[in-house]
Design a protein around this motif. Structure first.
Motif, PDB file in Angstrom:
ATOM      1  N   ASN A 148      -2.674  10.681  28.539  1.00 20.44           N
ATOM      2  CA  ASN A 148      -2.999   9.654  29.220  1.00 20.44           C
ATOM      3  C   ASN A 148      -4.060   9.467  30.271  1.00 20.44           C
ATOM      4  O   ASN A 148      -4.743   8.663  30.258  1.00 20.44           O
TER       5      ASN A 148
ATOM      6  N   SER B  99      -7.243   7.961  28.814  1.00 22.42           N
ATOM      7  CA  SER B  99      -6.998   6.664  28.222  1.00 22.42           C
ATOM      8  C   SER B  99      -8.346   5.722  28.681  1.00 22.42           C
ATOM      9  O   SER B  99      -8.693   4.962  27.671  1.00 22.42           O
TER      10      SER B  99
ATOM     11  N   GLU C 251     -10.709   4.204  25.508  1.00 25.41           N
ATOM     12  CA  GLU C 251     -10.609   2.778  25.403  1.00 25.41           C
ATOM     13  C   GLU C 251     -12.403   2.384  25.175  1.00 25.41           C
ATOM     14  O   GLU C 251     -12.677   1.598  24.334  1.00 25.41           O
TER      15      GLU C 251
ATOM     16  N   ALA D  36      -5.314   4.386  21.457  1.00 26.98           N
ATOM     17  CA  ALA D  36      -5.019   3.512  22.514  1.00 26.98           C
ATOM     18  C   ALA D  36      -3.655   2.891  22.524  1.00 26.98           C
ATOM     19  O   ALA D  36      -2.877   2.995  23.334  1.00 26.98           O
TER      20      ALA D  36
ATOM     21  N   LEU E 112      -1.315   5.558  23.042  1.00 26.64           N
ATOM     22  CA  LEU E 112      -1.066   6.112  24.531  1.00 26.64           C
ATOM     23  C   LEU E 112      -0.230   5.211  25.278  1.00 26.64           C
ATOM     24  O   LEU E 112       0.466   5.334  26.067  1.00 26.64           O
TER      25      LEU E 112
END
Ligand code: SF4
Ligand code: SF4
Length: 351
Positions: free
Chosen positions: A319, A322, A326, A344, A347
């Protein structure tokens, strides 16, 4: 050639190969391995080679070395142990297959083979010798079996008695006739009840009696295949960023493994695992080459490695990455963008 002069020549060959530090080697006569050729052609016809069209193109020559060197009389097959123990990877990292930890083995094995060819050419000036490492169409496991190095296991790999399957292979096609080693007596295959490689393969890529469906194999998917990987396969890849050793790690015949001492395999450029954040930040091909030039990871190219890093980030619940994931979901490359969207979502499900 008389048996005696063939023996003398083979002794000279043995001295040259030992000088160049091959761990094991053997010699096979030149013949067409019709059974192996038919198996391979069936495998291609079934489409199990995936997108590796170069394999389909070489199907006829692979098991008939005279299509490569018309006057070849023997094939010399050499092997070098590459096994190393895997340290426990720390968090945020993706696992690299053992064969790729150090410098590209093509350079190490190819360099040694070229020096062997130089020495053989001096010893036998009337003959010609041509070296091969992996990239050319020789059915390696079939040639190695005929040269007495071992046998082909159900996981399709050559299994040697001293090093298991942790070996790189190379070949020299020779117009000189050396004494042949012949297949090893009493080593005709896997223990009859063993299915460990089949059971431990994360994607079910090995089918009995010992056929690999490359389209399901993590080595193929992470190294050779450049498209979007279907979600079930992405899940099965786990935290492997480059290649897969599961069917080798599972094999009981690999318990004989001892650590390699070859410097260029031990001097890690990629190493046993790589930091996923670092891979996701490799902005262009130049940055990728600066990091991985001279290693087998170059074969995957940057985009495949980034795609794989996204899969590992998702599967590893990374995470902390992330925002990087993204960012990649807006990439112009549709495979990267689609894989990032998958990662994504994964996650988001772990938060
Ligand atoms: S390399 Fe991995 S995915 Fe491929 S056959 Fe072996 S265990 Fe299965
Ligand atoms: S795991 Fe068992 S079946 Fe598979 S290659 Fe090794 S010995 Fe053969």
């Amino acid at each position: 050639m008389s048996d005696r002069s063939s023996r003398t020549d083979t002794n000279a060959l043995a001295r040259i190969l030992e000088y160049h530090r091959f761990d094991t080697w053997g010699v096979a006569g030149i013949s067409v391995d019709q059974k192996a050729r038919e198996r391979f052609q069936r495998w291609i016809a079934d489409g199990r080679h995936g997108t590796m069209e170069y394999l389909a193109r070489s199907a006829s020559a692979r098991f008939d070395p005279t299509q490569i060197v018309a006057k070849a009389r023997t094939i010399i097959v050499v092997a070098v142990n590459y096994f190393q123990k895997r340290p426990q990877p720390s968090a945020g990292r993706g696992i690299v297959s053992r064969y790729a930890w150090g410098r590209d083995y093509h350079n190490e094995i190819g360099g040694r083979l070229r020096r062997v060819v130089r020495d053989l050419s001096q010893a036998f000036p009337g003959d010609s010798f041509r070296p091969f490492v992996d990239a050319t169409p020789i059915g390696e496991a079939s040639a190695a079996t005929q040269a007495g190095l071992g046998f082909q296991g159900r996981n399709t790999l050559l299994i040697t008695p001293r090093f298991g399957s942790w070996v790189f292979l190379g070949e020299i096609l020779s117009t000189r006739s050396f004494e042949t080693s012949g297949p090893r007596a009493g080593e005709n295959g896997c223990p009859s009840r063993c299915r460990r490689c089949v059971e431990m393969c994360p994607t079910g890529a090995i089918e009995l009696p010992g056929v690999l469906d490359a389209r399901k194999c993590i080595s193929y998917l992470t190294i050779e295949y450049s498209g979007f990987i279907e979600p079930a396969m992405m899940e099965a890849i786990g935290t492997r960023i480059f290649g897969c050793d599961a069917c080798q790690e599972a094999c009981p015949l690999n318990r004989v493994a001892t650590e390699t001492t070859v410097e260029s395999f031990c001097a890690h450029r990629a190493g046993p695992d790589v930091e996923i954040g670092e891979i996701l930040r490799l902005g262009d091909e130049r940055a990728f080459a600066d990091r991985f030039a001279g290693t087998p990871l170059m074969r995957a190219k940057r985009t495949r490695l980034v795609r794989n890093a996204l899969i590992v980030a998702g599967n590893g619940a990374m995470n902390e990455l992330s925002s990087l994931v993204e960012e990649h979901s807006h990439a112009t490359d549709p495979v990267i963008a689609q894989t990032a969207a998958w990662a994504a979502k994964k996650l988001a499900g772990t938060r």
